[in-house]
Design an enzyme around this catalytic site. Structure first.
Site, PDB file in Angstrom:
ATOM      1  N   CYS A   1      -0.549   4.082   2.091  1.00 50.74           N
ATOM      2  CA  CYS A   1      -0.369   3.891   3.538  1.00 50.74           C
ATOM      3  C   CYS A   1       1.057   4.216   3.979  1.00 50.74           C
ATOM      4  O   CYS A   1       1.261   4.823   5.036  1.00 50.74           O
ATOM      5  CB  CYS A   1      -0.668   2.441   3.919  1.00 50.74           C
ATOM      6  N   ASP A   2       2.039   3.803   3.190  1.00 47.03           N
ATOM      7  CA  ASP A   2       3.424   3.796   3.663  1.00 47.03           C
ATOM      8  C   ASP A   2       4.396   4.659   2.875  1.00 47.03           C
ATOM      9  O   ASP A   2       5.573   4.761   3.242  1.00 47.03           O
ATOM     10  CB  ASP A   2       3.957   2.349   3.658  1.00 47.03           C
TER      11      ASP A   2
ATOM     12  N   CYS B   1       0.837  -1.198   0.000  1.00 44.23           N
ATOM     13  CA  CYS B   1       0.000   0.000   0.000  1.00 44.23           C
ATOM     14  C   CYS B   1       0.872   1.247   0.000  1.00 44.23           C
ATOM     15  O   CYS B   1       1.344   1.687   1.057  1.00 44.23           O
ATOM     16  CB  CYS B   1      -0.940   0.001   1.212  1.00 44.23           C
TER      17      CYS B   1
END
Length: 307
Positions: A137-138, A134
């Protein structure tokens, strides 16, 4: 004590949330069961630019709007990891991993898919230490570092473009010599100075320094020659597998685990429907998931009310 509903929806992605709107608005007692955050893959998507009427919107923002709408007509929402579905006469009993159970007249499965792993040395042990599925997300954790994206579809290229906001360089590694992504996304990737495309190569090992990812070994598919890329992050986008193991009692999936449905989005098991990415179909998009959810919920309403 088991609680009973007219309609239970497994999954709160676009398909599930649309089903909740249609089901609850029609007067069905409706429960959404979700084992993660509402939104499904929307919350992992930086930008949605193909939702009709909205030219551009952040995926998490669209998910939030959908969730508010999905529960506005009285649909209930609960955390639940569904592990089994059983027959109970004209009802279906839905069993969750925490032991809770619910019954319903109709079940809409909108459980989506889980990202497929590369299954190469160094991957599993470095998840959360540089291996991520992701970018939204990261991505911010890799500021001014080099990363590698594996895959040539829309998701891979879109996430590579997103990563360029933070990183110093993005390698895109694909097995073939052409992308599978849409042409306009390919153009953006090819014009981005931070992106280097490596074609006809496959990943064979992810390296680490004992604490975090330090590189990835890739191999030429023709010559078998290997080279190492010094990267701090690896983002595999090589497909996904449907989450349908809880339907093991029923012969409703194809050989890959995707749900087989008719024009009403109903499986051959009466009262069990499919919606969204979990369905066997050629196009998996937010708009097609929403269509599935509306179609399934409307037919479930007719079935329950005997119309």
């Amino acid at each position: 004590m088991e609680r009973s509903y007219d309609l239970i929806i497994v999954g709160a992605g676009p398909g599930g949330m649309t089903a909740a709107i249609y089901g609850s608005r029609a007067g069905l007692t409706t429960l959404i069961l979700e084992m993660g955050a509402p939104g499904g893959k929307l919350i992992k998507t930086n930008e949605i630019s193909n939702w009709p009427g909205i030219q551009k919107i952040n995926g998490a923002d669209l998910a939030s709007e959908m969730f508010a709408h999905a529960t506005s007509f009285g649909a209930e929402y609960a955390y639940g990891e569904v592990i089994d579905v059983q027959d109970d006469g004209d009802m279906k009993r839905v069993i969750c991993s925490d032991g809770s159970a619910y019954t319903c007249r109709a079940l809409i499965v909108a459980s989506g898919t889980v990202e497929r792993m590369l299954h190469i040395p160094g991957e599993a042990e470095n998840i959360g230490r540089g291996v991520s599925y992701c970018a939204v997300c990261d991505g911010a954790f890799f500021k001014e570092k080099a990363v590698c994206v594996i895959g040539g579809g829309n998701s891979a290229l879109e996430e590579a473009l997103y990563l360029t906001q933070f990183v110093s360089k993005v390698y895109i590694v694909i097995r073939r010599d052409v992308f599978r992504a849409e042409a306009h996304i390919q153009e953006q990737v090819e014009q981005n100075p931070k992106i280097e495309i490596i074609k006809k190569h496959i990943p064979v090992q992810i390296l680490d320094d004992g604490m975090k990812v330090s590189g990835i070994v890739i191999q030429d598919v023709a010559s078998k020659e290997e080279q190492t890329l010094s990267v701090s992050g690896v983002f595999p986008y090589v497909g996904a597998d449907p989450i349908t193991s809880f339907l093991k009692r029923y012969d409703v999936c194809d050989t890959h685990g995707y749900l087989l449905v008719d024009q009403n989005n109903e499986t051959k098991e009466k009262g069990i429907y499919g919606a969204g990415d979990v369905v066997a179909k050629p196009l998996r998009q937010v708009v097609t998931a929403a269509s599935d959810g509306a179609n399934a919920a409307q037919h479930a309403f007719h079935m329950i009310k005997g119309i």
